[in-house]
Design an enzyme around this catalytic site. Sequence first.
Site, mmCIF file in Angstrom:
data_model
loop_
_atom_site.group_PDB
_atom_site.id
_atom_site.type_symbol
_atom_site.label_atom_id
_atom_site.label_comp_id
_atom_site.label_asym_id
_atom_site.label_seq_id
_atom_site.Cartn_x
_atom_site.Cartn_y
_atom_site.Cartn_z
ATOM 1 N N ASN A 151 5.742 -6.395 -16.605
ATOM 2 C CA ASN A 151 5.486 -5.199 -17.168
ATOM 3 C C ASN A 151 6.544 -4.915 -18.486
ATOM 4 O O ASN A 151 6.405 -4.174 -19.188
ATOM 5 C CB ASN A 151 5.040 -4.440 -16.451
ATOM 6 C CG ASN A 151 6.057 -3.980 -15.323
ATOM 7 O OD1 ASN A 151 6.369 -4.600 -14.502
ATOM 8 N ND2 ASN A 151 6.878 -2.617 -15.331
ATOM 9 N N THR A 237 -15.581 8.756 -2.164
ATOM 10 C CA THR A 237 -16.940 8.688 -2.829
ATOM 11 C C THR A 237 -16.405 8.026 -4.255
ATOM 12 O O THR A 237 -15.242 8.293 -4.813
ATOM 13 C CB THR A 237 -17.414 9.981 -3.277
ATOM 14 O OG1 THR A 237 -17.886 10.525 -2.278
ATOM 15 C CG2 THR A 237 -18.339 10.090 -4.244
ATOM 16 N N CYS A 325 6.875 3.971 -15.472
ATOM 17 C CA CYS A 325 7.090 4.497 -13.952
ATOM 18 C C CYS A 325 8.593 4.887 -13.700
ATOM 19 O O CYS A 325 8.969 5.550 -12.705
ATOM 20 C CB CYS A 325 6.618 3.509 -13.050
ATOM 21 S SG CYS A 325 4.770 3.104 -13.161
#
Length: 392
Positions: A151, A237, A325
């Site tokens: 990355n 969900t 990050c």
Amino acid sequence: MNRIYMDNAATTAVNPAVLEKMLPYFTENYGNASSIHGTGRDARRALEESRRKVADVLNCKPQEVYFTSGGSESDNWAIKGTAFANRKKGNHVITSAIEHHAVLHTCQWLEKQGFTVTYVPVDEFGQVDPQDVEKAITDQTVLISIMAANNEIGTLQPIKEIADIAHRHKVLFHTDAVQAMGAIPMDVKEIGCDMLSLSAHKFHGPKGVGALYIKQGTRIENFMHGGAQERGKRATTENIPGIVGLAEALTLATQNLEEKSARIAALRDQLIDGLTASIPYTRLNGHRINRLPNNCTISIRFVEGESLLLRLDLAGIAASSGSACTSGSLDPSHVLLAIGLPHEIAHGSLRFSLSDTSTQEEVDEVLKVLPGIVEILRSMSPLYADFMEAQK
């Protein structure tokens, strides 16, 4: 000011066509896919259609695709789930020194749980030697996790060869394809991987949704517990709008992929060649050929990456100093240190990452602006002054 966005490795803009596909699932077709009434069944159909679309791109069965909250969760699930599910066989994991922190920190956590981890080194271009991986395998090895593309520096890894080695030794193989997906072809059958992670926001999809490919028959423990969603493997969900967006974005990103990648790579090469030619004492990081088509990562001596980013931002240009990050950290990138850069050079690194919306005019503007910024910053650097004096 017209802003130039060249931080697509951090995240991408949602494709308007993707957003349009998602919108009805916020307001009209808002059902819970686990409900048995018509509204729920509409959501279930959207969920399974999206699963089929992702499977078509990956060249796998729909039942081998599991939706997650993103790349980090997918990496965590692949590594922790297979490590614990196969603990009776062994407690050893192999990865590389330049993995994303979603992999590295997960492996470090496993070490605290009694596992052992081998961090295979890379060469000066950031490539893993498959023979180093094979040498690290023991009779206790249960998993090898090597990213498809880095990355930060964009280097592509020989994951097919590593997958072959893993399977010869009856070891599971996972690849973090978060940065590669949508940029280069990723066919799980051709690669031969047992697991593959991806994240929608890297290819013009929404944030907060990803997927994990798990080859049928792979021993893996559940990562989240609760309901029976995702065939009992991942409770909660389902995020139907996000999943619909992921599937649509992946489909669009991989259409005419060869043609789009060639165009982006040509812009990337202009950027690399222009910056290294116009700014003295600059080096390209990563492999010159075996790299992502959109990645240009350079180190500029005698300047700090943070200062470069601030001045680029004032000029309307968005870039980064490495992984999104860790960009808030003052520590040098673990990737740049792993390829052998000293701290002072690693600190002067910039990552420009393009997308299929990047233009020639944007590249020209970066080539016009950055050399002047470097000249200003070096004029204030005692290190640069001392260096130039020593050259006389």
